[in-house]
Design a protein around this motif. Structure first.
Motif, PDB file in Angstrom:
ATOM      1  N   ARG A   1       0.852  -1.096   0.004  1.00 50.07           N
ATOM      2  CA  ARG A   1      -0.101  -0.069  -0.011  1.00 50.07           C
ATOM      3  C   ARG A   1       0.910   1.304   0.122  1.00 50.07           C
ATOM      4  O   ARG A   1       0.258   2.337  -0.056  1.00 50.07           O
ATOM      5  CB  ARG A   1      -0.916  -0.068   1.172  1.00 50.07           C
ATOM      6  N   GLY A   2       2.030   1.076  -0.022  1.00 50.52           N
ATOM      7  CA  GLY A   2       3.223   1.936   0.091  1.00 50.52           C
ATOM      8  C   GLY A   2       3.173   2.675   1.410  1.00 50.52           C
ATOM      9  O   GLY A   2       3.602   4.003   1.617  1.00 50.52           O
TER      10      GLY A   2
ATOM     11  N   THR B   1       4.850   2.762   5.244  1.00 47.41           N
ATOM     12  CA  THR B   1       6.179   2.429   6.287  1.00 47.41           C
ATOM     13  C   THR B   1       5.720   2.321   7.422  1.00 47.41           C
ATOM     14  O   THR B   1       4.900   2.862   8.011  1.00 47.41           O
ATOM     15  CB  THR B   1       7.139   3.654   5.862  1.00 47.41           C
TER      16      THR B   1
END
Length: 131
Positions: free
Chosen positions: A127-128, A130
């Motif tokens: 999903r991008g 972190t």
């Protein structure tokens, strides 16, 4: 509040989650002081696309993460399949999970818990997001 939470069973949690249609409505779940549950009562959350935060640490704010009962009954065997069903769903919104300290302190990197963490981190990476 703490006294009531300490008395709640999986059956109690399950009935509340069913009553509020948690799979479609619940965004945050915090199980502070629910030290008698195994996790089987979380079944109504299976496949939820709306839940964003789950706190399974069983402790309240500003409390030590180490419970007096060093081995609470909450079980990876019951909880991880439900969490897997949530993170496997397309459109999953889950962003935050707090785990019981006894799970986090598991020494074996080969445990089911650590395998789940790998899948969860992969989902977040896809999903991008972190850590």
């Amino acid at each position: 509040e703490k006294g009531l939470a300490e008395k709640l069973s999986d059956s109690d949690i399950e009935k509340v989650l069913q009553c509020i249609d948690a799979v479609n409505n619940l965004k945050r779940l915090k199980l502070a002081n629910c030290t008698k549950i195994t996790g089987v009562g979380l079944e109504p959350l299976r496949g939820s696309l709306v839940i964003e935060q789950i706190d399974l640490s069983l402790v309240g704010e500003h409390q030590s993460p180490v419970l007096d009962d060093l081995s609470p009954p909450i079980s990876c065997d019951h909880v991880l399949p439900i969490l897997d069903s949530i993170i496997a769903s397309e459109g999953c919104l889950l962003k935050y999970i707090q785990f019981p300290s006894v799970w986090r302190n598991e020494p074996s990197a080969e445990s089911d818990f650590h395998a789940f963490l790998g899948r969860y981190n992969q989902m977040r990476g896809d999903r991008g997001e972190t850590s």
